[in-house]
Design a protein around this motif. Structure first.
Motif, short mmCIF file in Angstrom:
data_model
loop_
_atom_site.label_atom_id
_atom_site.label_comp_id
_atom_site.label_asym_id
_atom_site.label_seq_id
_atom_site.Cartn_x
_atom_site.Cartn_y
_atom_site.Cartn_z
N GLY A 70 -17.69 30.73 11.66
CA GLY A 70 -18.34 31.15 12.90
C GLY A 70 -17.37 31.41 14.03
N ASP B 220 -26.76 31.86 7.27
CA ASP B 220 -26.80 31.67 8.72
C ASP B 220 -27.10 30.22 9.09
OD1 ASP B 220 -29.22 32.95 7.53
OD2 ASP B 220 -30.13 32.45 9.46
N LEU C 29 -27.38 32.16 16.94
CA LEU C 29 -26.86 33.23 16.10
C LEU C 29 -26.89 34.56 16.85
CD1 LEU C 29 -25.94 33.93 13.16
CD2 LEU C 29 -28.31 34.57 12.74
N MET D 290 -23.88 39.04 12.27
CA MET D 290 -22.85 38.95 11.25
C MET D 290 -21.71 39.89 11.61
SD MET D 290 -23.08 39.74 7.16
CE MET D 290 -24.50 38.69 6.91
N PHE E 29 -19.61 35.09 10.97
CA PHE E 29 -20.73 35.25 11.91
C PHE E 29 -20.26 35.16 13.35
CE2 PHE E 29 -22.95 33.91 8.11
CZ PHE E 29 -24.10 34.69 8.14
N ARG F 244 -22.54 44.51 15.39
CA ARG F 244 -22.94 43.30 14.70
C ARG F 244 -24.15 43.62 13.84
NH1 ARG F 244 -19.09 42.01 17.48
NH2 ARG F 244 -18.89 40.33 18.92
#
Length: 160
Positions: free
Chosen positions: A13, A50, A67, A70, A89, A137
């Motif tokens: 992440g 996720d 979130l 990606m 991510f 994204r």
């Protein structure tokens, strides 16, 4: 390695703050030992990728995240035998109160990308992301159900 078999699925992440700082960690083990890298880990049975990245960030740093999308994927083969795959991510930090997991990490910090680059301890991936971070994204769409006959308890698509 035995526990994971020969096909690995990991997540990482890129956690950012409102002022553009990135959450980076220095691991105590492996090829990234002592290098600034992103919080990362393996996907567990029963979770989506996720969910895994948010869990890993929280476990390693105490940072809860939202979130964003990606960023991409890296895939490699280790010694001609192990398929090593990691999904990257983009996440937004909900707070900045780091609680560093000292079993796995030397430290965790929020740093501006240019400061990470100036530090000689930045990993290859971090350096690449700072210099070439894509603007697009893939976004989560969890409203899709491919049909009850498949038996999915979670089904997450990432689309532009």
């Amino acid at each position: 390695m035995e526990k994971r078999g020969k096909v690995w699925l990991a997540v990482s992440g890129l956690v950012t703050t409102g002022d553009g700082r990135w959450l980076v960690v220095k691991k105590k083990y492996g090829g990234l030992k002592g290098k600034w890298s992103l919080p990362a880990g393996f996907v567990n049975a029963g979770e989506t990728v996720d969910q895994a990245v948010q869990r890993e960030v929280l476990e390693e740093t105490g940072i809860e995240t939202e979130l964003v999308g990606m960023l991409g994927m890296r895939s490699g083969v280790i010694r001609g035998d192990i398929s090593d795959n990691m999904i990257l991510f983009a996440l937004q930090a909900k707070h900045e109160n780091i609680v560093c997991q000292d079993k796995e990490l030397f430290e965790a910090r929020f740093l501006h990308p240019e400061n990470i680059l100036r530090d000689g301890d930045a990993s290859v991936l971090i350096r690449h992301l700072v210099e070439a971070l894509p603007k697009a994204r893939l976004r989560l769409d969890d409203r899709v159900n491919p049909g009850d006959h498949f038996g999915y308890t979670a089904y997450h698509l990432f689309l532009p």
